[in-house]
Motif scaffolding. Structure first.
Motif, mmCIF file in Angstrom:
data_model
loop_
_atom_site.group_PDB
_atom_site.id
_atom_site.type_symbol
_atom_site.label_atom_id
_atom_site.label_comp_id
_atom_site.label_asym_id
_atom_site.label_seq_id
_atom_site.Cartn_x
_atom_site.Cartn_y
_atom_site.Cartn_z
ATOM 1 N N PHE A 51 0.895 -1.194 0.147
ATOM 2 C CA PHE A 51 -0.003 -0.032 -0.102
ATOM 3 C C PHE A 51 0.852 1.279 -0.059
ATOM 4 O O PHE A 51 0.425 2.237 -0.755
ATOM 5 N N PRO A 52 1.859 1.206 0.936
ATOM 6 C CA PRO A 52 2.651 2.637 0.973
ATOM 7 C C PRO A 52 3.532 2.831 -0.289
ATOM 8 O O PRO A 52 3.922 4.043 -0.883
ATOM 9 N N GLN A 53 3.653 1.853 -1.221
ATOM 10 C CA GLN A 53 4.331 1.902 -2.379
ATOM 11 C C GLN A 53 3.327 2.495 -3.317
ATOM 12 O O GLN A 53 4.013 3.197 -4.646
ATOM 13 N N THR A 54 2.140 2.336 -3.477
ATOM 14 C CA THR A 54 1.231 2.933 -4.332
ATOM 15 C C THR A 54 0.747 4.292 -3.847
ATOM 16 O O THR A 54 0.809 5.146 -4.850
ATOM 17 N N TRP A 55 0.388 4.575 -2.623
ATOM 18 C CA TRP A 55 -0.162 6.033 -2.279
ATOM 19 C C TRP A 55 0.896 6.879 -1.750
ATOM 20 O O TRP A 55 1.669 6.402 -0.614
ATOM 21 N N ALA A 56 1.119 7.952 -2.047
ATOM 22 C CA ALA A 56 1.815 9.124 -1.417
ATOM 23 C C ALA A 56 1.129 9.678 -0.217
ATOM 24 O O ALA A 56 1.772 9.962 0.748
ATOM 25 N N VAL A 57 -0.188 9.930 -0.812
ATOM 26 C CA VAL A 57 -1.073 10.297 0.311
ATOM 27 C C VAL A 57 -2.600 9.430 0.094
ATOM 28 O O VAL A 57 -2.892 9.166 -0.847
ATOM 29 N N SER A 92 -9.638 10.282 -0.599
ATOM 30 C CA SER A 92 -8.881 10.823 -1.093
ATOM 31 C C SER A 92 -7.443 10.628 -1.321
ATOM 32 O O SER A 92 -6.953 10.196 -0.002
ATOM 33 N N GLY A 93 -6.868 10.458 -2.400
ATOM 34 C CA GLY A 93 -5.624 9.942 -2.335
ATOM 35 C C GLY A 93 -4.842 10.501 -3.502
ATOM 36 O O GLY A 93 -5.507 11.193 -4.576
ATOM 37 N N ARG A 94 -3.444 10.299 -3.308
ATOM 38 C CA ARG A 94 -2.449 10.718 -4.677
ATOM 39 C C ARG A 94 -1.381 9.494 -4.553
ATOM 40 O O ARG A 94 -0.622 9.276 -3.709
ATOM 41 N N THR A 95 -1.120 9.185 -5.866
ATOM 42 C CA THR A 95 -0.131 8.102 -6.178
ATOM 43 C C THR A 95 1.237 9.044 -5.880
ATOM 44 O O THR A 95 1.284 9.936 -6.429
ATOM 45 N N HIS A 96 2.368 8.039 -5.781
ATOM 46 C CA HIS A 96 3.591 8.529 -6.103
ATOM 47 C C HIS A 96 3.960 9.127 -7.405
ATOM 48 O O HIS A 96 4.625 10.081 -7.438
ATOM 49 N N ALA A 97 3.183 8.673 -8.454
ATOM 50 C CA ALA A 97 3.237 9.304 -9.770
ATOM 51 C C ALA A 97 2.389 10.702 -10.003
ATOM 52 O O ALA A 97 2.321 11.402 -10.911
ATOM 53 N N GLY A 98 1.710 10.878 -8.895
ATOM 54 C CA GLY A 98 0.896 12.129 -8.942
ATOM 55 C C GLY A 98 -0.514 12.040 -9.439
ATOM 56 O O GLY A 98 -1.084 13.348 -9.415
ATOM 57 N N ALA A 99 -1.046 11.005 -9.670
ATOM 58 C CA ALA A 99 -2.326 10.784 -9.939
ATOM 59 C C ALA A 99 -3.379 10.742 -8.800
ATOM 60 O O ALA A 99 -3.030 10.380 -7.593
ATOM 61 N N SER A 100 -4.460 11.739 -8.878
ATOM 62 C CA SER A 100 -5.377 11.960 -7.691
ATOM 63 C C SER A 100 -6.346 11.073 -7.985
ATOM 64 O O SER A 100 -6.945 10.706 -9.047
#
Length: 123
Positions: free
Chosen positions: A53-59, A81-89
């Protein structure tokens, strides 16, 4: 813990990103029907799944909007509400159903629109 306390702790730990402690809220033989991951059996299977999970989600935040408790069952309408490490919301409304046995989650199901999660699924 009673049903309300378990449900409150579920969201508290998820929003803190404390996934190992979050997994400890489930019975060893838990069953989960998860909209994206499918049918998950066993706490250790769930724990292994959540390690990524932490590798997918930055927030990541899952905020309850409405909670209904009836004995050892609960239903929660929440908003992710989330944001991936790639910046996708990702923004998605979710409904979770919980069944509590002896102070732990023995069954959980979540239902939501999967379209907002397309960036996470690589679509």
């Amino acid at each position: 813990m009673n049903t309300a306390e378990v449900v409150d702790r579920y969201y508290e730990l998820a929003n803190a990103g404390e996934w190992d402690a979050w997994c400890d809220l489930f019975t060893a033989d838990q069953t989960m029907d998860e909209q994206l991951a499918g049918h998950v059996e066993g706490r250790e299977t769930l724990r292994e799944m959540m390690r990524g999970f932490p590798q997918t989600w930055a927030v990541f935040a899952n905020v309850p909007r409405h909670i209904v408790i009836d004995g050892n069952q609960a239903a929660v309408v929440s908003h992710i509400s989330g944001r991936t490490h790639a910046g996708a919301s990702v923004e998605a409304d979710v409904c979770n159903y919980f069944r509590i046995t002896d102070g732990l989650i023995s069954y959980m199901q979540n239902v939501h629109d999967s379209v907002p999660f397309a960036p996470v699924l690589g679509k």
